[in-house]
Design a protein around this motif. Structure first.
Motif, PDB file in Angstrom:
ATOM      1  N   ILE A   1       0.934  -0.964  -0.250  1.00 57.35           N
ATOM      2  CA  ILE A   1       0.040  -0.083   0.124  1.00 57.35           C
ATOM      3  C   ILE A   1       1.384   0.968  -0.065  1.00 57.35           C
ATOM      4  O   ILE A   1       0.706   1.617  -0.505  1.00 57.35           O
ATOM      5  N   THR A   2       1.769   1.636   0.403  1.00 52.77           N
ATOM      6  CA  THR A   2       2.863   2.530   0.957  1.00 52.77           C
ATOM      7  C   THR A   2       3.290   2.801  -0.371  1.00 52.77           C
ATOM      8  O   THR A   2       3.543   3.876  -0.633  1.00 52.77           O
ATOM      9  N   ARG A   3       4.214   1.523  -0.973  1.00 50.49           N
ATOM     10  CA  ARG A   3       4.489   1.526  -1.951  1.00 50.49           C
ATOM     11  C   ARG A   3       4.165   2.084  -3.102  1.00 50.49           C
ATOM     12  O   ARG A   3       4.479   3.158  -4.336  1.00 50.49           O
ATOM     13  N   LEU A   4       2.386   1.658  -3.856  1.00 56.00           N
ATOM     14  CA  LEU A   4       1.831   2.056  -4.618  1.00 56.00           C
ATOM     15  C   LEU A   4       1.965   4.090  -4.320  1.00 56.00           C
ATOM     16  O   LEU A   4       1.102   3.786  -5.125  1.00 56.00           O
ATOM     17  N   ALA A   5       1.020   4.193  -2.931  1.00 56.44           N
ATOM     18  CA  ALA A   5       0.494   5.218  -2.547  1.00 56.44           C
ATOM     19  C   ALA A   5       1.914   6.080  -3.159  1.00 56.44           C
ATOM     20  O   ALA A   5       2.057   7.474  -3.794  1.00 56.44           O
ATOM     21  N   ASP A   6       2.726   6.140  -3.288  1.00 55.47           N
ATOM     22  CA  ASP A   6       4.338   6.372  -3.300  1.00 55.47           C
ATOM     23  C   ASP A   6       4.546   6.825  -5.209  1.00 55.47           C
ATOM     24  O   ASP A   6       4.587   7.568  -5.664  1.00 55.47           O
ATOM     25  N   ALA A   7       4.285   5.216  -5.809  1.00 55.84           N
ATOM     26  CA  ALA A   7       4.006   5.440  -7.314  1.00 55.84           C
ATOM     27  C   ALA A   7       2.938   6.005  -8.057  1.00 55.84           C
ATOM     28  O   ALA A   7       2.824   6.546  -8.822  1.00 55.84           O
ATOM     29  N   MET A   8       1.727   6.069  -6.936  1.00 55.65           N
ATOM     30  CA  MET A   8       0.109   6.662  -7.063  1.00 55.65           C
ATOM     31  C   MET A   8       0.559   8.416  -7.364  1.00 55.65           C
ATOM     32  O   MET A   8      -0.369   8.756  -7.907  1.00 55.65           O
ATOM     33  N   GLY A   9       0.923   8.813  -6.439  1.00 56.60           N
ATOM     34  CA  GLY A   9       0.924  10.040  -5.753  1.00 56.60           C
ATOM     35  C   GLY A   9      -0.296  10.254  -5.412  1.00 56.60           C
ATOM     36  O   GLY A   9      -0.934  11.409  -4.936  1.00 56.60           O
ATOM     37  N   PHE A  10      -0.360   9.398  -3.894  1.00 55.31           N
ATOM     38  CA  PHE A  10      -0.732  10.139  -2.723  1.00 55.31           C
ATOM     39  C   PHE A  10      -0.148  10.281  -2.007  1.00 55.31           C
ATOM     40  O   PHE A  10       1.114   9.124  -1.339  1.00 55.31           O
ATOM     41  N   LEU A  11      -0.590  11.735  -0.845  1.00 56.70           N
ATOM     42  CA  LEU A  11       0.301  11.961   0.451  1.00 56.70           C
ATOM     43  C   LEU A  11       0.015  11.500   1.299  1.00 56.70           C
ATOM     44  O   LEU A  11      -1.986  10.932   1.707  1.00 56.70           O
ATOM     45  N   VAL A  12       0.829  10.471   2.596  1.00 58.67           N
ATOM     46  CA  VAL A  12      -0.014   9.215   3.551  1.00 58.67           C
ATOM     47  C   VAL A  12      -0.271   9.753   5.005  1.00 58.67           C
ATOM     48  O   VAL A  12       1.112  10.497   5.315  1.00 58.67           O
ATOM     49  N   TRP A  13      -1.226   9.315   5.589  1.00 60.58           N
ATOM     50  CA  TRP A  13      -1.130   9.677   7.244  1.00 60.58           C
ATOM     51  C   TRP A  13      -0.750   8.130   6.943  1.00 60.58           C
ATOM     52  O   TRP A  13      -1.859   7.349   6.932  1.00 60.58           O
ATOM     53  N   SER A  14       0.132   7.570   8.583  1.00 62.80           N
ATOM     54  CA  SER A  14       0.193   7.006   8.947  1.00 62.80           C
ATOM     55  C   SER A  14      -0.004   6.431   9.851  1.00 62.80           C
ATOM     56  O   SER A  14       1.295   6.978  10.866  1.00 62.80           O
ATOM     57  N   GLU A  15      -0.685   6.034  11.178  1.00 65.03           N
ATOM     58  CA  GLU A  15      -0.644   5.966  12.553  1.00 65.03           C
ATOM     59  C   GLU A  15       0.028   4.351  12.860  1.00 65.03           C
ATOM     60  O   GLU A  15      -0.377   3.260  12.773  1.00 65.03           O
ATOM     61  N   ILE A  16       0.149   4.691  14.929  1.00 67.82           N
ATOM     62  CA  ILE A  16       0.270   3.427  14.828  1.00 67.82           C
ATOM     63  C   ILE A  16      -1.534   3.186  16.121  1.00 67.82           C
ATOM     64  O   ILE A  16      -2.220   4.308  16.438  1.00 67.82           O
ATOM     65  N   PRO A  17      -1.582   1.641  16.245  1.00 70.38           N
ATOM     66  CA  PRO A  17      -2.987   1.216  16.823  1.00 70.38           C
ATOM     67  C   PRO A  17      -3.137   2.462  18.664  1.00 70.38           C
ATOM     68  O   PRO A  17      -3.994   1.410  19.221  1.00 70.38           O
ATOM     69  N   VAL A  18      -2.918   3.352  18.250  1.00 70.07           N
ATOM     70  CA  VAL A  18      -2.970   4.045  20.169  1.00 70.07           C
ATOM     71  C   VAL A  18      -4.260   4.679  19.875  1.00 70.07           C
ATOM     72  O   VAL A  18      -4.055   5.718  19.372  1.00 70.07           O
ATOM     73  N   TYR A  19      -5.258   3.826  20.319  1.00 67.82           N
ATOM     74  CA  TYR A  19      -6.624   3.998  19.994  1.00 67.82           C
ATOM     75  C   TYR A  19      -7.715   4.089  21.585  1.00 67.82           C
ATOM     76  O   TYR A  19      -7.965   3.269  22.043  1.00 67.82           O
TER      77      TYR A  19
ATOM     78  N   ARG B   1      10.593   4.712   5.769  1.00 65.10           N
ATOM     79  CA  ARG B   1      10.507   6.155   6.062  1.00 65.10           C
ATOM     80  C   ARG B   1      11.213   6.443   5.325  1.00 65.10           C
ATOM     81  O   ARG B   1      11.912   7.463   4.727  1.00 65.10           O
ATOM     82  N   ASN B   2      11.611   5.905   3.298  1.00 63.03           N
ATOM     83  CA  ASN B   2      11.854   5.638   2.447  1.00 63.03           C
ATOM     84  C   ASN B   2      10.478   5.980   1.066  1.00 63.03           C
ATOM     85  O   ASN B   2      10.789   6.611   0.425  1.00 63.03           O
ATOM     86  N   ARG B   3       9.720   6.005   2.232  1.00 67.15           N
ATOM     87  CA  ARG B   3       8.689   6.368   1.528  1.00 67.15           C
ATOM     88  C   ARG B   3       8.294   8.028   0.976  1.00 67.15           C
ATOM     89  O   ARG B   3       8.080   8.484   1.770  1.00 67.15           O
ATOM     90  N   ALA B   4       8.151   8.199  -0.327  1.00 66.66           N
ATOM     91  CA  ALA B   4       7.901   9.415  -0.300  1.00 66.66           C
ATOM     92  C   ALA B   4       6.749  10.248  -0.073  1.00 66.66           C
ATOM     93  O   ALA B   4       6.181  11.303   0.420  1.00 66.66           O
ATOM     94  N   SER B   5       5.582   9.757  -0.245  1.00 64.01           N
ATOM     95  CA  SER B   5       3.825   9.806   0.048  1.00 64.01           C
ATOM     96  C   SER B   5       4.508   9.926   1.799  1.00 64.01           C
ATOM     97  O   SER B   5       2.879  10.250   2.114  1.00 64.01           O
ATOM     98  N   ILE B   6       4.532   9.203   2.403  1.00 65.20           N
ATOM     99  CA  ILE B   6       4.208   9.754   3.583  1.00 65.20           C
ATOM    100  C   ILE B   6       4.620  10.739   4.749  1.00 65.20           C
ATOM    101  O   ILE B   6       6.256  11.231   4.150  1.00 65.20           O
ATOM    102  N   ILE B   7       3.711  11.492   4.528  1.00 66.73           N
ATOM    103  CA  ILE B   7       3.832  12.783   4.987  1.00 66.73           C
ATOM    104  C   ILE B   7       4.155  13.054   6.728  1.00 66.73           C
ATOM    105  O   ILE B   7       4.162  14.239   7.369  1.00 66.73           O
ATOM    106  N   ILE B   8       2.896  12.272   7.052  1.00 63.40           N
ATOM    107  CA  ILE B   8       2.495  12.218   8.212  1.00 63.40           C
ATOM    108  C   ILE B   8       2.773  11.072   9.093  1.00 63.40           C
ATOM    109  O   ILE B   8       1.681  10.364   8.710  1.00 63.40           O
ATOM    110  N   TRP B   9       3.010  10.944  10.559  1.00 65.50           N
ATOM    111  CA  TRP B   9       3.407   9.853  11.045  1.00 65.50           C
ATOM    112  C   TRP B   9       2.068  10.065  12.210  1.00 65.50           C
ATOM    113  O   TRP B   9       2.391  10.885  12.757  1.00 65.50           O
ATOM    114  N   SER B  10       1.380   9.224  12.499  1.00 67.88           N
ATOM    115  CA  SER B  10       0.415   9.946  13.960  1.00 67.88           C
ATOM    116  C   SER B  10       0.610   9.096  14.616  1.00 67.88           C
ATOM    117  O   SER B  10       0.861   7.736  14.670  1.00 67.88           O
TER     118      SER B  10
END
Ligand code: GCB
Length: 598
Positions: A358-376, A402-411
């Motif tokens: 998913i994160t690699r395809l987000a890189d290739a398709m051009g999505f900005l990504v918010w990725s989070e940990i399950p502190v819920y 950390r090498n994925r350009a798509s990821i802009i936010i760590w939540s």
């Protein structure tokens, strides 16, 4: 396992896939793990389920065994594969054999798991290699030389997905607790000394406007070796930019800066990726890396020096039509394909780190990504051990991606209840994220303090996040959508504001007048009123992530006609049909795209 031992970019390494058919034993009482006195079984105990129960004489007693008639596919959750395991929460033992003929002298072998939910104990040829907790992040254990056999290596993984108050997430979540070996498993084969982790990115310190004006960019890199590299060199190549350089190494880390001209920056409109190669000790790792800068400027989010508005889509890692966890490239294509159809430029990967496809395809398709940990919701914020568990998951998530350009936010979490102890816990996670990666933004989804006059965004955690993100459900969890017309908003922080969730439930295909709950018309109306309200959000409003792109399974959703175990806030239903609200959001996104064209 500490994240510093994690081996990244495993697709680029020599490996033997252990995906496929495994045999299993369901063990709700943990009989294979504990004696009848409830002490952990000793290694050689023939009744331990990690041991191969070979009967040498017919007089021998055996009370367990693996058999081809009891098999599960890996990767994959068990819930969707066996009817009797749909609701199962407990231990399942997975077993398979594998050969390791190809290992050459001097090479090393590691067992790598993309994810196992939640607790995994790994045994090979009767010996325990290690234990890992955390259902959505990868881990690996080295196979000690003396344990390796050329053939018939007997691999057993005890997987336990029981929920616990002291784990992350805790017992109460609004999603399906799929159990099993849910992502790829492989044996990684490495040279004796090898690159374990690396980070290659645009130097976050540079002034991007200046870099663009001068056509002079700095790419910064770090390489971590699995053990003191001693002498040798790393060759870094970016073929498309005609860049090749050798770096002499000593110690266990190499850092370098590269000056480049003619660099095409990565963005959703132009998701340019470069092949980057790192060669060391006979092994070449290659990755597809995008270069971009993300920052906040006052109360705006800037990508490559220009303001960006996040047209979000939120997803769970689930394939609705099969009612299972997503794991493959095709799965990623389905989910991200829907997000593209919506004209989203941002993905919130809820509520845990999603798989690497998913994160690699987000890189290739051009999505900005918010990725989070399950502190819920209601994690045990008073516990240092729980904090440590959350930190491990955070570090594993960042290390892998950390090498994925798509990821802009760590939540670092979602809707955690305000209290001093919670805020200290969450701040500690924010500090940790920053210390691991200061090139991205850190956030957490907060709640709104609703008021009849003014809705107040004042969670003290907002003081520490880079973006103030709130989940708001005006017109669903309170009142009707027309409430939005008079709603006023006040934010205590001069930071970018995004709505990290907003949504209403609708059963796909159920039509009625718009005041009827669960109708597609109600949901459509909800978004119409929300969108009208977005126009009046405070300055700094920088994006919205509707909850949720697709209906998802949740045992908390038990209305017999409208829910049947599904959270129905999807704008696409479980069969893949778009509900009426989809078009409303799509139109809004088209308009926002035109208004914010860069
Ligand atoms: C929320 C949660 C999300 C739920 C959603 C809902 O605020 O963050 O996990 O699924 O609301 O549907 O209620």
């Amino acid at each position: 396992m500490a994240a510093e031992n994690l081996i990244i970019n495993t697709d680029s390494r020599e490996s033997i896939s252990l995906n496929g058919t495994w045999q299993y034993i369901v063990d709700p009482y943990d009989t294979g793990f504990y004696t009848y006195r409830f002490t952990e079984r000793s290694e050689g105990d023939p009744e331990a389920y990690w041991n191969n129960p070979v009967t040498k004489h017919r007089s021998e007693r055996r009370e367990h065994g693996y058999h081809p008639s009891n098999s599960l596919q890996v990767p994959g959750d068990w819930n969707s594969q066996k009817k009797e395991l749909t609701y199962y929460e407990g231990s399942v033992w997975y077993q398979r054999d594998f050969d390791l003929r190809s290992l050459k002298k001097g090479e090393r072998a590691f067992l790598y798991f993309g994810a196992v939910n939640y607790e995994a104990h790994v045994y090979l040829n009767g010996k325990k290699l290690g234990m890992h907790k955390g259902g959505f992040t990868p881990f690996n254990f080295e196979i000690p030389k003396e344990l390796i056999k050329k053939e018939d290596n007997f691999l057993v993984v005890k997987v336990d997905n029981k929920r616990h108050p002291q784990e992350v997430p805790t017992v109460n979540v609004d999603w399906w607790n799929y159990g099993g070996i849910t992502r790829d498993v492989k044996v990684l084969i490495t040279p004796d000394k090898f690159i374990q982790q690396y980070n290659v990115q645009l130097d976050p310190a540079q002034d991007i406007a200046e870099s663009i004006a001068q056509d002079r960019f700095v790419v910064t890199g770090s390489v971590d070796f699995n053990r003191d590299a001693g002498k040798g060199s790393v060759t870094v190549k970016i073929p498309e930019l005609d860049f090749t350089r050798d770096y002499a190494v000593s110690g266990d880390r190499l850092e370098f800066d590269i000056e480049l001209a003619d660099l095409e920056l990565w963005s959703p409109e132009d998701p340019k990726l470069y092949n980057v190669e790192l060669a060391y000790n006979g092994e070449t790792l290659s990755d597809r890396i995008g270069f971009r800068k993300i920052e906040t400027v006052g109360n705006e989010i800037h990508l490559n020096g220009e303001r960006v508005f996040l047209r979000g889509a939120t997803i769970h890692e689930e394939i609705p039509q099969d009612v299972r966890r997503a794991y493959s490239k095709e799965d990623a294509e389905q989910l991200l394909g829907w997000a593209k159809e919506l004209n989203a430029n941002m993905l919130r990967l809820a509520h845990y780190p999603h798989n690497e496809e998913i994160t690699r395809l987000a890189d290739a398709m051009g999505f900005l990504v918010w990725s989070e940990i399950p502190v819920y919701w209601t994690i045990d914020f008073s516990s240092d051990e729980v904090l440590e568990k959350a930190k491990v998951q955070l570090e594993e998530m960042i290390t892998r991606d950390r090498n994925r350009a798509s990821i802009i936010i760590w939540s670092v979490g979602n809707e955690t209840p305000v209290s001093p102890v919670r805020t200290a816990f969450m701040k500690s996670l924010i500090d940790k994220a920053k210390s691991l990666d200061d090139s991205r933004l850190v956030s957490a989804a907060l709640e709104v303090h609703y008021n009849p006059e003014t809705n107040h965004i004042n969670d003290p955690l907002g003081a520490y996040t880079d973006i103030v993100s709130v989940n708001e459900y005006l017109g669903w969890y309170g009142g009707t959508p027309d409430m939005c017309r008079t709603a006023q908003w006040e934010v205590d922080y001069d930071k970018p504001l995004i709505i990290s969730e907003t949504g209403a439930g609708a059963k796909g295909g159920f039509h009625a007048d718009r005041e009827t709950r669960w109708s597609e018309e109600y949901q459509e109306w909800y978004y119409q009123e929300q969108i009208a309200m977005f126009e009046r959000m405070p300055e700094g409003f920088s994006g919205v992530a509707p909850w949720i792109l697709v209906d998802f399974r949740s045992p908390k959703r038990n209305h017999p006609e409208y829910q049947e175990g599904w959270n129905r806030k999807g704008i696409i239903d479980e069969k893949g049909n778009k509900k009426k609200a989809f078009a409303v959001l799509n139109k809004y996104y088209d308009e926002m795209e035109a208004a914010t064209a860069r």
